[in-house]
Scaffold this active site. Structure first.
Site, PDB file in Angstrom:
ATOM      1  N   ASP A  66      22.959  51.279   6.846  1.00 46.47           N
ATOM      2  CA  ASP A  66      23.856  50.532   5.953  1.00 46.47           C
ATOM      3  C   ASP A  66      23.450  50.781   4.498  1.00 46.47           C
ATOM      4  O   ASP A  66      22.279  50.634   4.147  1.00 46.47           O
ATOM      5  CB  ASP A  66      23.809  49.039   6.279  1.00 46.47           C
ATOM      6  CG  ASP A  66      25.058  48.310   5.800  1.00 46.47           C
ATOM      7  OD1 ASP A  66      25.462  48.516   4.642  1.00 46.47           O
ATOM      8  OD2 ASP A  66      25.630  47.546   6.593  1.00 46.47           O
ATOM      9  N   SER A 117      30.881  46.862   3.805  1.00 50.12           N
ATOM     10  CA  SER A 117      30.575  47.280   5.176  1.00 50.12           C
ATOM     11  C   SER A 117      31.670  46.901   6.164  1.00 50.12           C
ATOM     12  O   SER A 117      31.766  47.503   7.238  1.00 50.12           O
ATOM     13  CB  SER A 117      29.265  46.643   5.640  1.00 50.12           C
ATOM     14  OG  SER A 117      28.206  47.067   4.833  1.00 50.12           O
ATOM     15  N   GLU A 333      22.571  50.322  14.245  1.00 51.91           N
ATOM     16  CA  GLU A 333      22.588  50.151  12.792  1.00 51.91           C
ATOM     17  C   GLU A 333      21.257  49.622  12.268  1.00 51.91           C
ATOM     18  O   GLU A 333      20.676  48.698  12.839  1.00 51.91           O
ATOM     19  CB  GLU A 333      23.674  49.147  12.382  1.00 51.91           C
ATOM     20  CG  GLU A 333      23.793  49.041  10.875  1.00 51.91           C
ATOM     21  CD  GLU A 333      24.184  47.669  10.324  1.00 51.91           C
ATOM     22  OE1 GLU A 333      24.644  47.630   9.167  1.00 51.91           O
ATOM     23  OE2 GLU A 333      24.035  46.646  11.021  1.00 51.91           O
ATOM     24  N   HIS A 342      20.437  45.477  -2.300  1.00 53.72           N
ATOM     25  CA  HIS A 342      21.052  44.372  -3.061  1.00 53.72           C
ATOM     26  C   HIS A 342      19.965  43.563  -3.778  1.00 53.72           C
ATOM     27  O   HIS A 342      20.165  43.085  -4.883  1.00 53.72           O
ATOM     28  CB  HIS A 342      21.808  43.418  -2.129  1.00 53.72           C
ATOM     29  CG  HIS A 342      23.152  43.906  -1.688  1.00 53.72           C
ATOM     30  ND1 HIS A 342      24.204  44.099  -2.568  1.00 53.72           N
ATOM     31  CD2 HIS A 342      23.631  44.216  -0.452  1.00 53.72           C
ATOM     32  CE1 HIS A 342      25.271  44.507  -1.881  1.00 53.72           C
ATOM     33  NE2 HIS A 342      24.948  44.596  -0.606  1.00 53.72           N
ATOM     34  N   HIS A 381      28.404  53.237   3.212  1.00 53.05           N
ATOM     35  CA  HIS A 381      28.785  53.337   1.797  1.00 53.05           C
ATOM     36  C   HIS A 381      27.539  53.608   0.973  1.00 53.05           C
ATOM     37  O   HIS A 381      26.415  53.416   1.457  1.00 53.05           O
ATOM     38  CB  HIS A 381      29.459  52.041   1.321  1.00 53.05           C
ATOM     39  CG  HIS A 381      28.642  50.819   1.588  1.00 53.05           C
ATOM     40  ND1 HIS A 381      27.504  50.504   0.864  1.00 53.05           N
ATOM     41  CD2 HIS A 381      28.765  49.844   2.516  1.00 53.05           C
ATOM     42  CE1 HIS A 381      26.978  49.396   1.342  1.00 53.05           C
ATOM     43  NE2 HIS A 381      27.706  48.969   2.360  1.00 53.05           N
ATOM     44  N   HIS A 424      27.174  47.767  -4.295  1.00 49.85           N
ATOM     45  CA  HIS A 424      27.498  49.026  -3.620  1.00 49.85           C
ATOM     46  C   HIS A 424      28.052  49.995  -4.657  1.00 49.85           C
ATOM     47  O   HIS A 424      28.483  49.578  -5.727  1.00 49.85           O
ATOM     48  CB  HIS A 424      28.595  48.807  -2.564  1.00 49.85           C
ATOM     49  CG  HIS A 424      28.209  47.866  -1.480  1.00 49.85           C
ATOM     50  ND1 HIS A 424      29.104  47.404  -0.556  1.00 49.85           N
ATOM     51  CD2 HIS A 424      27.017  47.292  -1.177  1.00 49.85           C
ATOM     52  CE1 HIS A 424      28.490  46.596   0.297  1.00 49.85           C
ATOM     53  NE2 HIS A 424      27.219  46.504  -0.070  1.00 49.85           N
TER      54      HIS A 424
HETATM   55 ZN    ZN Z   1      25.929  45.436   1.105  1.00 52.52          ZN
END
Ligand code: ZN
Length: 461
Positions: A66, A117, A333, A342, A381, A424
């Site tokens: 992710d 996501s 994942e 983040h 992403h 992101h």
């Molecule tokens: Zn995120």
């Protein structure tokens, strides 16, 4: 000496003989085309040609990092392996990039250049672009069949594994359909009234995952299973009761996971929320940090399985060569690469990238022994972190880590005001493949193409 032993000895001998001749070793190569002298040390034409296989796959293993773009991969590689080293996820023979944009809610003709996501997961899960926050519904909120649901319908066994809450967007898109990603449990439905059970909907993400019934569902997010179902057959009971009554064996630690057996679907919930981080270290800050190194997270419960453990167990449970059995579809994942990005926490981010890379090694080991397996390794992403020169003053937050090379690497987080959640980004990200149909990742594709690549590999109808 067993046949396997003999083969290993011969392979070891081959390495010894070739050790003085790097070009010969590169030409002999690993089965995946990687050579420790660097991937450009020889003519790779034949290796790439050999890696291209069309036809059908029996199994598909999809690995999602992710928020794991090229920058996050490079940071982890530099730190853990050195600049000239390679991660397991670098060793897949066929590589491309894909675009990840989402679209406006109610108007799919308008691109939204910075996806989340939920929209990106929906893209490979359903083959359709949607809006940020959407869980396998289209831009108008209409449910779309997912790759896991289609695989199940076509007789494949299925698995959904994550380090975050199983209700988080990336695992959720495979087996649930809600108009807002926050609708994780039966008492958390305020942003999705139309999906709530008490209003005649299919229920929260937790309830819908149980109803979709993947054979293996592993991660965190137990707190949403402890919520009370508000309507329908299981009204007044918890979502966990619903799972148990629907036939799930439920485990909550690594020992339980190790003991789980075939024959009943498995729900593993190893944390109340997201699973714990593998590594800790200095948070990035304005003005930078002293050069430091990452440490194992001392607070990590020993009972919590690692992503590689969950991946190995999922493959063991899903793999069956019984006559008449089809193969499996498994998504794995590593979700907190994104979450620590983040949080501008480089060691947290790198530790979860290595956790991911260890799981990729498990998948690739299986695929090398079972070459009718398609492995895809990609991200959903792009994200914030960048490697910048150590002698500049960034307006963002930086941390300097001493890498495997013994050199300082400065990592910058500057997509939002220091102290705010970093954002992101809208960049394309890497997609790499191994096995039947992997050639379809080469070049520049779109995230929605992955839905069709997997569907084609498994001949889904
Ligand atoms: Zn995120």
């Amino acid at each position: 000496m067993t046949a396997r032993r003999r083969w290993l000895s011969a392979a070891a001998l081959g390495v010894v003989v070739a050790a003085g001749a790097p070009m010969a070793l590169a030409a002999a190569g690993d089965s995946d085309g990687y050579s420790p002298q660097g991937v450009s040390s020889g003519d790779r034409t034949a290796q790439v040609r050999n890696a291209i296989q069309g036809g059908k796959a029996r199994n598909v293993i999809l690995f999602i990092g992710d928020g794991t773009g090229d920058s996050e991969i490079t940071i982890a590689r530099n730190y853990a392996k050195g600049a000239a080293g390679r991660l397991n996820l670098d060793k897949l023979p066929l590589t491309g990039a894909y675009t990840t944009y989402s679209v406006a809610k109610g108007d799919p003709s308008k691109p939204d250049y910075v996806p989340d996501s939920a929209a990106t997961g929906t893209a490979w899960a359903t083959g359709s672009k949607t809006y940020n926050g959407a869980i396998s519904v289209d831009a108008y909120g209409k449910p779309l069949p997912t790759i896991l649901e289609l695989a199940k319908r076509n007789g494949y066994r299925t698995g959904d594994v994550t380090t975050t809450e199983v209700q988080d967007a990336t695992p959720a898109v495979l087996g649930s359909h809600v108009v807002n990603r926050d609708c994780k449990g039966p008492q958390s439905m305020s942003t999705c009234p139309s999906n709530a059970k008490e209003n005649g909907g299919a229920g929260s993400i937790a309830e819908q995952l149980v109803q979709t019934r993947p054979d293996v569902l592993l991660g965190g997010g137990k707190k949403y299973f402890d919520q009370t179902v508000q309507g329908g057959e299981f009204k007044g009971q918890t979502a966990l009761d619903q799972a148990a009554k629907s036939g799930y064996q439920i485990v909550t630690d690594g020992q339980g996971l190790a003991k789980a057996e075939k024959g009943q679907p498995l729900l593993g919930l190893f944390a109340s929320g997201n699973m714990d981080l593998q590594w800790t270290g200095p948070a990035a800050k304005t003005g930078g940090t002293e050069p430091s190194t990452c440490k194992p997270n001392a607070a990590l419960p020993a009972s919590q399985p690692k992503l590689a453990d969950m991946t190995r167990k999922a493959i063991d449970l899903l793999d069956s060569r019984k006559r008449g059995d089809k193969g499996f579809f498994l998504q794995v994942e590593s979700g907190s690469i994104d979450k620590q990005n983040h949080a501008a926490n480089p060691c947290g981010q790198i530790g979860e990238t290595i956790n991911f890379d260890d799981a990729v090694a498990v998948g690739m080991e299986y695929a090398r022994k079972n070459p009718d397996t398609l492995v895809v390794v990609t991200a959903d992403h792009g994200h914030t972190s960048q490697i910048i020169p150590g002698d500049v003053t960034s307006p963002g937050q930086t941390a300097t880590l001493v890498t495997k090379d013994g050199e300082p690497m400065t990592i910058n987080y500057a997509t939002n005001t220091p102290g705010q959640s970093q954002e992101h980004t809208g960049t394309q990200v890497r997609i790499a493949g191994y096995g039947p149909q992997a050639a379809n990742v080469v070049g520049v594709t779109d995230q929605t193409d992955l839905f069709r690549t997997i569907g084609r590999a498994l001949t889904l109808r």
